[in-house]
Design an enzyme around this catalytic site. Structure first.
Site, PDB file in Angstrom:
ATOM      1  N   TYR A  13       0.858  -1.180   0.000  1.00 25.75           N
ATOM      2  CA  TYR A  13       0.000   0.000   0.000  1.00 25.75           C
ATOM      3  C   TYR A  13       0.895   1.232   0.000  1.00 25.75           C
ATOM      4  CZ  TYR A  13      -3.711   3.118   1.694  1.00 25.75           C
ATOM      5  OH  TYR A  13      -4.633   4.114   1.840  1.00 25.75           O
ATOM      6  N   SER A  42       0.684  12.818   6.547  1.00 29.04           N
ATOM      7  CA  SER A  42      -0.634  13.195   7.055  1.00 29.04           C
ATOM      8  C   SER A  42      -1.489  13.828   5.967  1.00 29.04           C
ATOM      9  CB  SER A  42      -0.487  14.192   8.210  1.00 29.04           C
ATOM     10  OG  SER A  42       0.253  13.618   9.251  1.00 29.04           O
ATOM     11  N   ARG A  77       9.241 -10.293  42.073  1.00 37.88           N
ATOM     12  CA  ARG A  77      10.276  -9.418  42.607  1.00 37.88           C
ATOM     13  C   ARG A  77       9.963  -9.010  44.041  1.00 37.88           C
ATOM     14  NH1 ARG A  77      15.492  -8.337  41.502  1.00 37.88           N
ATOM     15  NH2 ARG A  77      16.089  -6.170  41.878  1.00 37.88           N
ATOM     16  N   GLU A  96      -1.656   5.105   9.889  1.00 39.21           N
ATOM     17  CA  GLU A  96      -3.120   5.220   9.846  1.00 39.21           C
ATOM     18  C   GLU A  96      -3.605   6.473  10.561  1.00 39.21           C
ATOM     19  OE1 GLU A  96      -5.510   3.560   8.195  1.00 39.21           O
ATOM     20  OE2 GLU A  96      -3.757   2.702   7.191  1.00 39.21           O
TER      21      GLU A  96
HETATM   22  C1  LIG Z   1      21.922   0.535  32.183  1.00 35.29           C
HETATM   23  C2  LIG Z   1      22.124   0.239  33.637  1.00 35.29           C
HETATM   24  C3  LIG Z   1      23.378   0.424  34.186  1.00 35.29           C
HETATM   25  C4  LIG Z   1      23.621   0.097  35.532  1.00 35.29           C
HETATM   26  N1  LIG Z   1      24.877   0.235  36.029  1.00 35.29           N
HETATM   27  C5  LIG Z   1      25.144  -0.205  37.292  1.00 35.29           C
HETATM   28  C6  LIG Z   1      26.479  -0.193  37.820  1.00 35.29           C
HETATM   29  O1  LIG Z   1      27.410   0.232  37.152  1.00 35.29           O
HETATM   30  N2  LIG Z   1      26.690  -0.711  39.068  1.00 35.29           N
HETATM   31  C7  LIG Z   1      25.672  -1.202  39.817  1.00 35.29           C
HETATM   32  O2  LIG Z   1      25.926  -1.649  40.923  1.00 35.29           O
HETATM   33  N3  LIG Z   1      24.391  -1.208  39.366  1.00 35.29           N
HETATM   34  C8  LIG Z   1      24.102  -0.731  38.125  1.00 35.29           C
HETATM   35  N4  LIG Z   1      22.805  -0.752  37.647  1.00 35.29           N
HETATM   36  C9  LIG Z   1      21.729  -1.260  38.481  1.00 35.29           C
HETATM   37  C10 LIG Z   1      20.788  -0.177  38.986  1.00 35.29           C
HETATM   38  O3  LIG Z   1      21.430   0.607  39.925  1.00 35.29           O
HETATM   39  C11 LIG Z   1      19.501  -0.801  39.543  1.00 35.29           C
HETATM   40  O4  LIG Z   1      18.826  -1.387  38.462  1.00 35.29           O
HETATM   41  C12 LIG Z   1      18.636   0.240  40.209  1.00 35.29           C
HETATM   42  O5  LIG Z   1      19.174   0.516  41.461  1.00 35.29           O
HETATM   43  C13 LIG Z   1      17.171  -0.187  40.372  1.00 35.29           C
HETATM   44  O6  LIG Z   1      17.077  -1.288  41.175  1.00 35.29           O
HETATM   45  P1  LIG Z   1      16.305  -2.605  40.756  1.00 35.29           P
HETATM   46  O7  LIG Z   1      16.685  -2.927  39.369  1.00 35.29           O
HETATM   47  O8  LIG Z   1      16.522  -3.555  41.813  1.00 35.29           O
HETATM   48  O9  LIG Z   1      14.780  -2.171  40.740  1.00 35.29           O
HETATM   49  P2  LIG Z   1      13.660  -2.733  41.735  1.00 35.29           P
HETATM   50  O10 LIG Z   1      13.890  -2.162  43.077  1.00 35.29           O
HETATM   51  O11 LIG Z   1      13.536  -4.182  41.608  1.00 35.29           O
HETATM   52  O12 LIG Z   1      12.384  -2.011  41.089  1.00 35.29           O
HETATM   53  C14 LIG Z   1      11.272  -2.739  40.564  1.00 35.29           C
HETATM   54  C15 LIG Z   1      10.017  -1.936  40.863  1.00 35.29           C
HETATM   55  O13 LIG Z   1       9.768  -1.953  42.262  1.00 35.29           O
HETATM   56  C16 LIG Z   1       9.552  -0.657  42.749  1.00 35.29           C
HETATM   57  N5  LIG Z   1      10.020  -0.565  44.134  1.00 35.29           N
HETATM   58  C17 LIG Z   1      11.157  -1.070  44.643  1.00 35.29           C
HETATM   59  N6  LIG Z   1      11.237  -0.779  45.956  1.00 35.29           N
HETATM   60  C18 LIG Z   1      10.136  -0.064  46.269  1.00 35.29           C
HETATM   61  C19 LIG Z   1       9.640   0.548  47.460  1.00 35.29           C
HETATM   62  N7  LIG Z   1      10.311   0.473  48.611  1.00 35.29           N
HETATM   63  N8  LIG Z   1       8.483   1.222  47.399  1.00 35.29           N
HETATM   64  C20 LIG Z   1       7.799   1.317  46.254  1.00 35.29           C
HETATM   65  N9  LIG Z   1       8.211   0.748  45.105  1.00 35.29           N
HETATM   66  C21 LIG Z   1       9.368   0.071  45.117  1.00 35.29           C
HETATM   67  C22 LIG Z   1      10.306   0.249  41.811  1.00 35.29           C
HETATM   68  O14 LIG Z   1       9.755   1.550  41.798  1.00 35.29           O
HETATM   69  C23 LIG Z   1      10.124  -0.461  40.473  1.00 35.29           C
HETATM   70  O15 LIG Z   1       8.917  -0.052  39.898  1.00 35.29           O
HETATM   71  C24 LIG Z   1      22.556  -0.398  36.314  1.00 35.29           C
HETATM   72  C25 LIG Z   1      21.280  -0.537  35.753  1.00 35.29           C
HETATM   73  C26 LIG Z   1      21.054  -0.231  34.436  1.00 35.29           C
HETATM   74  C27 LIG Z   1      19.680  -0.412  33.861  1.00 35.29           C
HETATM   75  C1  LIG Z   2       6.374   1.789  10.787  1.00 33.89           C
HETATM   76  C2  LIG Z   2       5.595   2.571   9.780  1.00 33.89           C
HETATM   77  C3  LIG Z   2       4.899   1.904   8.795  1.00 33.89           C
HETATM   78  C4  LIG Z   2       4.223   2.604   7.805  1.00 33.89           C
HETATM   79  N1  LIG Z   2       3.588   1.906   6.798  1.00 33.89           N
HETATM   80  C5  LIG Z   2       3.045   2.602   5.765  1.00 33.89           C
HETATM   81  C6  LIG Z   2       2.495   1.915   4.653  1.00 33.89           C
HETATM   82  O1  LIG Z   2       2.454   0.687   4.607  1.00 33.89           O
HETATM   83  N2  LIG Z   2       2.013   2.638   3.613  1.00 33.89           N
HETATM   84  C7  LIG Z   2       2.029   4.006   3.621  1.00 33.89           C
HETATM   85  O2  LIG Z   2       1.592   4.613   2.659  1.00 33.89           O
HETATM   86  N3  LIG Z   2       2.532   4.697   4.676  1.00 33.89           N
HETATM   87  C8  LIG Z   2       3.041   4.025   5.742  1.00 33.89           C
HETATM   88  N4  LIG Z   2       3.571   4.714   6.826  1.00 33.89           N
HETATM   89  C9  LIG Z   2       3.561   6.177   6.827  1.00 33.89           C
HETATM   90  C10 LIG Z   2       2.561   6.757   7.818  1.00 33.89           C
HETATM   91  O3  LIG Z   2       1.268   6.554   7.374  1.00 33.89           O
HETATM   92  C11 LIG Z   2       2.868   8.247   8.015  1.00 33.89           C
HETATM   93  O4  LIG Z   2       4.108   8.345   8.648  1.00 33.89           O
HETATM   94  C12 LIG Z   2       1.797   8.887   8.863  1.00 33.89           C
HETATM   95  O5  LIG Z   2       0.673   9.107   8.069  1.00 33.89           O
HETATM   96  C13 LIG Z   2       2.221  10.211   9.500  1.00 33.89           C
HETATM   97  O6  LIG Z   2       2.511  11.142   8.533  1.00 33.89           O
HETATM   98  P1  LIG Z   2       3.891  11.944   8.530  1.00 33.89           P
HETATM   99  O7  LIG Z   2       4.982  10.986   8.744  1.00 33.89           O
HETATM  100  O8  LIG Z   2       3.862  12.743   7.305  1.00 33.89           O
HETATM  101  O9  LIG Z   2       3.811  12.911   9.772  1.00 33.89           O
HETATM  102  P2  LIG Z   2       3.740  14.503   9.711  1.00 33.89           P
HETATM  103  O10 LIG Z   2       2.405  14.909   9.237  1.00 33.89           O
HETATM  104  O11 LIG Z   2       4.918  15.048   9.041  1.00 33.89           O
HETATM  105  O12 LIG Z   2       3.836  14.827  11.261  1.00 33.89           O
HETATM  106  C14 LIG Z   2       4.874  15.602  11.851  1.00 33.89           C
HETATM  107  C15 LIG Z   2       4.280  16.410  12.985  1.00 33.89           C
HETATM  108  O13 LIG Z   2       3.419  17.402  12.463  1.00 33.89           O
HETATM  109  C16 LIG Z   2       2.177  17.377  13.110  1.00 33.89           C
HETATM  110  N5  LIG Z   2       1.140  17.790  12.186  1.00 33.89           N
HETATM  111  C17 LIG Z   2       0.991  17.433  10.889  1.00 33.89           C
HETATM  112  N6  LIG Z   2      -0.093  18.028  10.384  1.00 33.89           N
HETATM  113  C18 LIG Z   2      -0.669  18.751  11.360  1.00 33.89           C
HETATM  114  C19 LIG Z   2      -1.825  19.586  11.461  1.00 33.89           C
HETATM  115  N7  LIG Z   2      -2.633  19.776  10.420  1.00 33.89           N
HETATM  116  N8  LIG Z   2      -2.110  20.173  12.640  1.00 33.89           N
HETATM  117  C20 LIG Z   2      -1.309  19.976  13.690  1.00 33.89           C
HETATM  118  N9  LIG Z   2      -0.202  19.213  13.667  1.00 33.89           N
HETATM  119  C21 LIG Z   2       0.120  18.607  12.509  1.00 33.89           C
HETATM  120  C22 LIG Z   2       2.013  15.955  13.590  1.00 33.89           C
HETATM  121  O14 LIG Z   2       1.159  15.886  14.712  1.00 33.89           O
HETATM  122  C23 LIG Z   2       3.450  15.577  13.952  1.00 33.89           C
HETATM  123  O15 LIG Z   2       3.703  16.000  15.268  1.00 33.89           O
HETATM  124  C24 LIG Z   2       4.216   4.017   7.836  1.00 33.89           C
HETATM  125  C25 LIG Z   2       4.894   4.686   8.853  1.00 33.89           C
HETATM  126  C26 LIG Z   2       5.582   3.986   9.821  1.00 33.89           C
HETATM  127  C27 LIG Z   2       6.303   4.740  10.899  1.00 33.89           C
END
Ligand SMILES: Cc1cc2nc3c(=O)[nH]c(=O)nc-3n(C[C@H](O)[C@H](O)[C@H](O)COP(=O)(O)OP(=O)(O)OC[C@H]3O[C@@H](n4cnc5c(N)ncnc54)[C@H](O)[C@@H]3O)c2cc1C
Ligand SMILES: Cc1cc2nc3c(=O)[nH]c(=O)nc-3n(C[C@H](O)[C@H](O)[C@H](O)COP(=O)(O)OP(=O)(O)OC[C@H]3O[C@@H](n4cnc5c(N)ncnc54)[C@H](O)[C@@H]3O)c2cc1C
Ligand SMILES: [Ca+2]
Lengths: 665, 665
Positions: free
Chosen positions: B135, B144, B311, B425
């Site tokens: 399409y 759009s 968890r 769409e």
């Molecule tokens: C890209 C990346 C790099 C990292 N690098 C390091 C690094 O270099 N060294 C290192 O040691 N670690 C690293 N980490 C680990 C990171 O510090 C932990 O992921 C982070 O501390 C969050 O802990 P968690 O994953 O245990 O989350 P969790 O605590 O398991 O969180 C899960 C959910 O539980 C909720 N939750 C947890 N406790 C509570 C509470 N008391 N009350 C309410 N909600 C709660 C949270 O809001 C969350 O929605 C890295 C993580 C990432 C993603």
């Molecule tokens: C994964 C993927 C699959 C797709 N598959 C198909 C396909 O099979 N066939 C096909 O034909 N197309 C396909 N598309 C294209 C898709 O339909 C268009 O990307 C979509 O219609 C949005 O249009 P645009 O990219 O021109 O956005 P734009 O219109 O350029 O939007 C850019 C910004 O401008 C804003 N904007 C635009 N007009 C207005 C307005 N009048 N008022 C206020 N704000 C506005 C929007 O909100 C947005 O923030 C695909 C796109 C993706 C990402």
């Protein structure tokens, strides 16, 4: 080579001095000069190219990152860069790698928690990168709850060693950056156990992981990478690792002993160095995260703003040029508050840097009075700014329509690489709960006359703030810093006080805290937003040179505040801070502020002074030459290496050629 | 093999009949049976494995997708699957590929827009996949604004052909799925130009792109893939393509001529088939998008719910077991409304399916009266449900803490593959503006006595709804469908009416519409949320068998509504629909609803009946056996193929071994 600036017309509309704004953004003329020089140095060096990153399979990607890291180090040495310059160079190289943890966590931790002798032994090695270190705290089973870590470090008085051990699967270290493939050493957090089986809680230990000769893991150590992460390219350049210890022995003097020690006899002793020092380090790390948030947000906003000025859609009569999408109010209403937030976060980040210096000086003078407040404030700002930045990067991608979804828009990878900031250094919700706890404590101490300090000082005016009503009568009345500040203070106060009152209805405070957690988080957010607004306003009280610069910042400050007010209208109206009529006036004012931002938008993102290399976005190109470059880029995809795709003969041709007899369709 | 169900305890707590709920979710016993059978069929077939997807470089990934698509087709034929079964099989194969566009757009378009002869010629070829179609609407410069497309189809009366041409770079077709590497044919949208140079606007044409013998592009056709997209794996299995025409000739009878025709003489004539038919197709396509939204949201919620029950973090006294994070109110407040939304979207999707049938029947009877309303309603629901789903998938990822960031959590790829639904769409903001336009028209016609129909019927009670005040006095009063419905109706009405009043202050309506666009979008959202709430409430009026099933759905319905009320508090309070006190009672009620959901949460996601294959998430495993499987998975990363990484000798060892003399650091 195309040399036309397709955005020249936009640039000519700017009503302020862009060069002066660049200096405001950078923080100082000096900072601007260093940043500018380092970003160009990186951009002009082919080894630092990034454009093929999302296409590389993991191993090649990682190897290429090692190459860049080694090259960066080489340049740092050759050019004799200062620490400031070196850190900017690494920043603009813009690829997560082990050096971040080495310089950002391993070294500072030894500095902060090591004794003088330990520092003397380890720091020179680390400074010269003769050892490479990481920060191994999180385990498979414990992240947020650091006190629940399971790795053990048991003192063996016979040999004067600690035995590091992973007793369960869940105790495997999991996540540390740089651990998987590169680090030779780690600061490992483990429960200190002394022979009598007493558990002294979690402490840090320096552990060597790999041989310095052949890089093989030392006996008893299992180490590896934890696998693929979000996105392509992105954080997959980092070897986040797993680590298990099978009774690994380290000398006693590798426990970080600045704050507490284990003696030769196995006695646990506290030193006279205050424990609060730990918080100082946290304030430091989180302050850098806030600064990074403003950079990442600015980057996304720069791409979306430039592309919104290039992109035209609808609105032409009879085949004339169409409307630039940046002229649509919905686009402005989505984009300009993010632009304003980038500036807002920049200034609050700058202020946090000051706060860190202030806290450090006080700690040296044994003044701990502001520490809890500073700690809560940095925790809250880390949470607020990273959450907003993560969401905003995705919003910027959506603002670019379909083309934002292409890797070459730069936004997918920026999102994927940024979002862990919401999780590491404290899960953002857990952090807000800490802030809320501090706020509740502060409110509960008010009746006893305790004077709240720093960013909570406003709570000292609780009585006024519980009663005041905004005096706004017409839209322009909102363009007044004290009017804006007052409603934000009133809202934050009222949400906190309401929580405190509801808490007091519970027999056990702790139960109430758990039950009301969602409301508490909202109060904490209101408090943090107030801080950002107030620091932006404070910034505007400074002397800011340059034609039109201050005016632009004022406009952005009001956009930031009034947009928040609209988004959290329920808080403001339900607590009676403002009337519905005043809210509607704020909305009118906001619309007219958007019109003021509009002609300056492209110049306001130019002021970030980002190179095309750093942005790595075709949609965000400085020259706005988007379509030809998108078209060119497409052809580079490996799928386009052949006209007929691999797999045609096996899987497409048979489909097309089959003679179906028994299909029901 | 591990056979322990780590979530058995959770499952035993459920207060309802899960098997019955599965049928409610599926829509009928028949639908359940088909879905269940097809999902298991796919899960048990090794060709459909997905677990290595995020590691494959683009070409291999794509080839593997071709393989799966061919295999799916083979199974469909071998097993003589019905259309319903075939579409479920493709759904559970869960990998975007060209067949989606072939079956979902190419075939329906020929059906909808082709004449009987055209259908007779093309459909049998398409049904047997002897041709593969896509399409091709969107261009580099226009998405759009479909009316702005630039590709031309010029009628040449000498040869009785159309000449398809891409006059500018921006007119290159860009984005069509399946176009880049696979499709042999396309429905191409182009401006119809007839010799006198008159432009008849955009029409659809069937164009052959590639030779059926060797798959090479036909003369004058340039076609290729547009390059890498968001994420790893994800939508990169799809060959979204670019396409340029250099004066490509097609016979006149390849213009889709059901609605308008070009005669042999070059006369443009409208047929007597109503143009409105086009909208019928749109209603159809968008209804499937809403149904897909509920599936994707349910999938993310299923992962986050199960993992939140596995968890544990914090809350233990003296080394006892810690609290399951699902027990934290903040976690519940983030997660349970998403669970409720999944069910809400499911039911509104079901209703949309009915709406489509209704519209189709009316069209056949030449009754166009409900079409504009049905069109606005589907546009709005497409926008609302996809926006919420995209955001919620990311929120579910964050709910999983650090581990959610691993590819093997399944959430990163789900996010990356889902988010384009916000753009294709119809861009979600552009759609809301259409809804707003319809609402403004409806409101403006009220004084003349025009009776609004369908989902806008409530606006017929505008006078009541402008004045009513909620009667809620205690928290439980909120547990009343008519109380909830009334406040949502009142809010939607008041926002629409306020917009209409503000619009009337502008001299030109169109200027006002542009200026107030942001407010108009909010009014449109309020209207769409009301539709979802009201369809959920209607669903509950049906007879729903099964122990406790209806009670659970009631709870979820209130969670959905009261959470929205809290999120949009400003609307409700500022327009005087409810008082701050009533808002606070709603909040209290919401908290206690969470406690009711809690013991049923795992069973409520089990009711989606998703296989582990479909979820493709270690965190979301049915058996909750998360940690050992995460550990196992990590070792599969290519980086772990060697203990010492590629690049060690070139880039790490030299660092470690260098003798630094002139470093400043
Ligand atoms: C890209 C990346 C790099 C990292 N690098 C390091 C690094 O270099 N060294 C290192 O040691 N670690 C690293 N980490 C680990 C990171 O510090 C932990 O992921 C982070 O501390 C969050 O802990 P968690 O994953 O245990 O989350 P969790 O605590 O398991 O969180 C899960 C959910 O539980 C909720 N939750 C947890 N406790 C509570 C509470 N008391 N009350 C309410 N909600 C709660 C949270 O809001 C969350 O929605 C890295 C993580 C990432 C993603
Ligand atoms: C994964 C993927 C699959 C797709 N598959 C198909 C396909 O099979 N066939 C096909 O034909 N197309 C396909 N598309 C294209 C898709 O339909 C268009 O990307 C979509 O219609 C949005 O249009 P645009 O990219 O021109 O956005 P734009 O219109 O350029 O939007 C850019 C910004 O401008 C804003 N904007 C635009 N007009 C207005 C307005 N009048 N008022 C206020 N704000 C506005 C929007 O909100 C947005 O923030 C695909 C796109 C993706 C990402
Ligand atoms: Ca609102």
């Amino acid at each position: 080579m195309e040399d036309v600036d397709h955005l020249a017309h936009e640039r000519s509309k700017a009503q302020f001095d862009v060069e002066e704004m660049k200096i405001v953004w950078a923080g100082s003329r000096h900072a601007f000069e260093v940043t500018d020089r380092m970003s160009r140095l990186v951009a002009s060096d082919p080894i630092f190219r990034k454009d093929n990153r999302t296409l590389l399979p993991r191993k090649e990607l990682f190897k290429n990152t090692l190459r860049k890291a080694a090259h960066a180090w080489k340049r740092i040495i050759e050019l004799r860069l200062t620490e400031e310059e070196a850190s900017k160079l690494r920043f603009f190289a813009d690829e997560p790698n082990f050096t971040e943890l080495h310089w950002g966590m391993f070294v500072p931790f030894i500095k902060g928690q090591g004794t003088d002798e330990q520092q003397k032994k380890w720091l020179p090695l680390a400074y010269k990168m003769q050892i490479i270190g990481c920060y191994a705290q999180t385990e498979l089973g414990h992240g947020s709850n650091v006190q629940g870590l399971e790795t053990t470090a048991t003192f063996d008085p016979l040999t004067d060693e600690f035995v590091i051990h992973s007793p369960t699967l869940a105790s495997s270290k999991w996540w540390p950056g740089g651990l998987g493939k590169v680090s030779t050493h780690a600061v490992v957090f483990a429960r200190l156990i002394i022979t009598d089986d007493r558990d002294y809680g979690v402490h840090g230990f320096i552990v060597q992981l790999r041989s310095l000769d052949d890089h093989l893991p030392l006996p008893g150590i299992t180490v590896g990478d934890i696998g693929n992460k979000f996105g392509s390219g992105a954080y997959n350049t980092m070897d986040n690792g797993l680590l298990r210890f099978d009774n690994v022995r380290i000398p006693r003097d590798q426990m970080l002993m600045r704050i507490s020690q284990v003696t030769r006899e196995g006695k646990y002793v506290q030193s006279n160095v205050p424990r609060q020092l730990v918080y100082g380090t946290m304030v430091y790390v989180r302050q850098t995260i806030v600064a990074d948030a403003s950079c990442a947000l600015a980057r996304a906003v720069c791409i979306a703003t430039r592309y919104s000025a290039v992109r035209r859609q609808f609105g032409s009569q009879n085949g004339g040029v169409e409307t630039q999408v940046i002229d649509y109010k919905t686009q402005q209403n989505r984009l300009f508050p993010l632009l304003a937030s980038a500036y807002a976060f920049r200034f609050v980040g700058e202020w946090l840097k000051w706060l860190y210096t202030d806290v450090t000086q006080r700690l040296q003078a044994k003044d701990f009075s502001t520490l809890p407040e500073a700690h809560a404030c940095t925790a809250g700002l880390k949470s607020l700014t990273t959450t907003v930045t993560a969401d905003s990067i995705e919003e910027c991608r959506k603002l670019c329509g379909g083309h934002g979804y292409l890797s070459c828009s730069g936004l997918p990878e920026l999102f994927a690489v940024y979002i862990p900031a919401c999780t590491y250094e404290g899960d953002n919700v857990v952090l807000l709960l800490q802030v809320a706890r501090f706020l509740m404590k502060t409110v509960s101490q008010l009746p006893s006359g305790m004077k709240p300090v720093g960013t909570t000082a406003y709570l000292g005016r609780v009585e006024d703030l519980m009663q005041c009503h905004s005096t706004v009568k017409k839209a322009e009345d909102w363009l007044n810093p004290s009017v804006v500040l007052e409603v934000f203070e009133a809202r934050a106060t009222r949400l906190s006080v309401a929580c405190a009152q509801n808490l007091s209805k519970f027999a056990k405070q702790e139960e109430g805290f758990l039950e009301l957690a969602a409301d508490l988080v909202e109060a904490a957010v209101a408090h943090c937003q107030l801080i950002v607004v107030s620091k932006f306003i404070e910034k505007l009280q400074e002397d800011i040179p340059g034609k039109g610069v201050k005016e632009q910042l004022q406009t952005l400050c009001y956009v930031y505040a009034l947009n928040l007010l609209h988004k959290h209208l329920g808080d403001f109206v339900a607590t009676g801070c403002i009337t519905p009529k005043q809210a509607s006036l704020a909305n009118d004012q906001l619309r007219s502020l958007y019109s003021q931002v509009r002609p300056n938008a492209v110049a306001l993102v130019d002021s970030f002074n980002y190179t095309d290399h750093y942005l790595s976005s075709i949609l965000g190109r400085y020259d706005g030459n988007v379509y030809p470059k998108l078209y060119e880029e497409a052809w580079k995809d490996p799928l386009n290496e052949s006209v007929v795709p691999d797999g045609y003969h096996e899987y497409i041709r048979p489909l097309l050629k089959q003679q179906l007899r028994n299909a029901r369709l």
